[in-house]
Design a protein around this motif. Sequence first.
Motif, short mmCIF file in Angstrom:
data_model
loop_
_atom_site.label_atom_id
_atom_site.label_comp_id
_atom_site.label_asym_id
_atom_site.label_seq_id
_atom_site.Cartn_x
_atom_site.Cartn_y
_atom_site.Cartn_z
N ASP A 1 55.88 -15.58 21.82
CA ASP A 1 54.75 -15.18 22.14
C ASP A 1 54.73 -13.92 22.99
O ASP A 1 54.78 -14.03 24.22
N TRP A 2 54.91 -12.71 22.34
CA TRP A 2 54.59 -11.35 23.12
C TRP A 2 53.73 -11.27 24.00
O TRP A 2 53.93 -10.63 25.13
N PRO A 3 52.50 -11.48 23.60
CA PRO A 3 51.38 -11.29 24.67
C PRO A 3 51.74 -12.09 26.09
O PRO A 3 51.46 -11.60 27.05
N ALA A 4 52.05 -13.32 25.99
CA ALA A 4 52.41 -14.17 27.02
C ALA A 4 53.63 -13.46 27.88
O ALA A 4 53.77 -13.21 28.99
N GLU A 5 54.57 -12.95 27.12
CA GLU A 5 55.71 -12.40 27.68
C GLU A 5 55.33 -11.29 28.41
O GLU A 5 55.81 -11.17 29.73
N GLY A 6 54.25 -10.41 28.18
CA GLY A 6 53.80 -9.51 28.70
C GLY A 6 53.18 -9.65 30.12
O GLY A 6 53.30 -9.17 31.00
N ARG A 7 52.32 -11.00 30.04
CA ARG A 7 51.64 -11.38 31.39
C ARG A 7 52.78 -11.92 32.22
O ARG A 7 52.49 -11.46 33.37
N ARG A 8 53.68 -12.38 31.76
CA ARG A 8 54.88 -13.18 32.62
C ARG A 8 55.48 -11.97 33.19
O ARG A 8 55.84 -12.06 34.43
N GLN A 9 56.04 -11.06 32.53
CA GLN A 9 56.68 -9.82 33.25
C GLN A 9 55.82 -9.12 34.16
O GLN A 9 56.31 -8.61 35.33
N LEU A 10 54.44 -8.99 34.02
CA LEU A 10 53.63 -8.33 34.60
C LEU A 10 53.58 -9.06 36.25
O LEU A 10 53.68 -8.72 37.32
N TYR A 11 53.62 -10.55 36.42
CA TYR A 11 53.45 -11.32 37.09
C TYR A 11 54.67 -11.34 37.98
O TYR A 11 54.70 -11.06 39.17
N HIS A 12 55.85 -11.22 37.41
CA HIS A 12 56.97 -11.00 38.09
C HIS A 12 57.15 -9.68 38.92
O HIS A 12 57.81 -9.41 40.03
N LEU A 13 56.76 -8.51 38.10
CA LEU A 13 56.72 -7.24 38.83
C LEU A 13 55.73 -7.05 39.99
O LEU A 13 56.19 -6.71 40.89
N ILE A 14 54.71 -7.78 39.93
CA ILE A 14 53.79 -8.03 41.03
C ILE A 14 54.59 -8.67 42.13
O ILE A 14 54.38 -8.22 43.43
N ARG A 15 55.14 -9.78 41.69
CA ARG A 15 55.66 -10.60 42.77
C ARG A 15 56.79 -9.83 43.63
O ARG A 15 57.12 -9.81 44.70
N ARG A 16 57.73 -8.80 42.97
CA ARG A 16 58.70 -8.24 43.57
C ARG A 16 58.40 -6.99 44.00
O ARG A 16 59.27 -6.26 44.63
N SER A 17 57.24 -6.48 43.88
CA SER A 17 56.86 -5.21 44.40
C SER A 17 56.74 -5.36 45.94
O SER A 17 56.25 -6.36 46.32
N PRO A 18 57.18 -4.33 46.42
CA PRO A 18 57.45 -4.32 48.00
C PRO A 18 56.05 -4.22 48.62
O PRO A 18 55.29 -3.44 47.88
N ALA A 19 55.86 -4.69 49.73
CA ALA A 19 54.47 -4.99 50.21
C ALA A 19 54.18 -3.66 51.17
O ALA A 19 55.14 -2.86 51.51
#
Length: 195
Positions: A177-195
């Motif tokens: 499920d490539w669209p879901a993969e993109g949404r999950r990668q975005l989630y992890h990108l946001i989570r590890r983005s420095p505050a």
Amino acid sequence: MPPVSSYGLHRQDEFLFLHEQDGGRCVSPGYGRLDSPFEVRVPHWLRCPHQLGTPEPGPTLDHPLVRAMGPDQEGRLFHVRPVDSLWLWRLAWMTPGHERFVEPWPVLRTPRIKRIQPKLTLTNIAPVVITNTGPGDLLDMEILAAMPRTRNLIISGPLRPPGAETLDPAGLPLEHDWPAEGRRQLYHLIRRSPA
């Protein structure tokens, strides 16, 4: 509103905003109703190349080709062999959008370089992918590769541009499920983005 010169992720203080064609939204956890303080200013003829869904938690695939095609862009240069170019179309669903960003080189209107150049900095969360290049296009690919960019530039053709890392789809699942993969990668990108 402060102007920004690209779509994608933009930060103000501890808040992260995702800008797409229809405007900006806060993607910082718990702040989804915050309006973006930014205004995207790009040439009127350029449209946002992605329309990502709501970020979602879950495991992601750890594969070089998936990372290069996902929303965590570093402005790197990659090469994909023509025999593997169908994977580029599949993985493009990770960052789906209003217009395709996989562009067959021979059908681009001339002058090709001028058409692609502004797209290299149009966003910071989806790659620029060019397919169907031939040996006679190597000089154009070298010119594109030397231009500033905020997105990964992925070129598919028989010749590898100097400095490009070749990506191989070996080990990728055919059914995913490539669209879901993109949404999950975005989630992890946001989570590890420095505050």
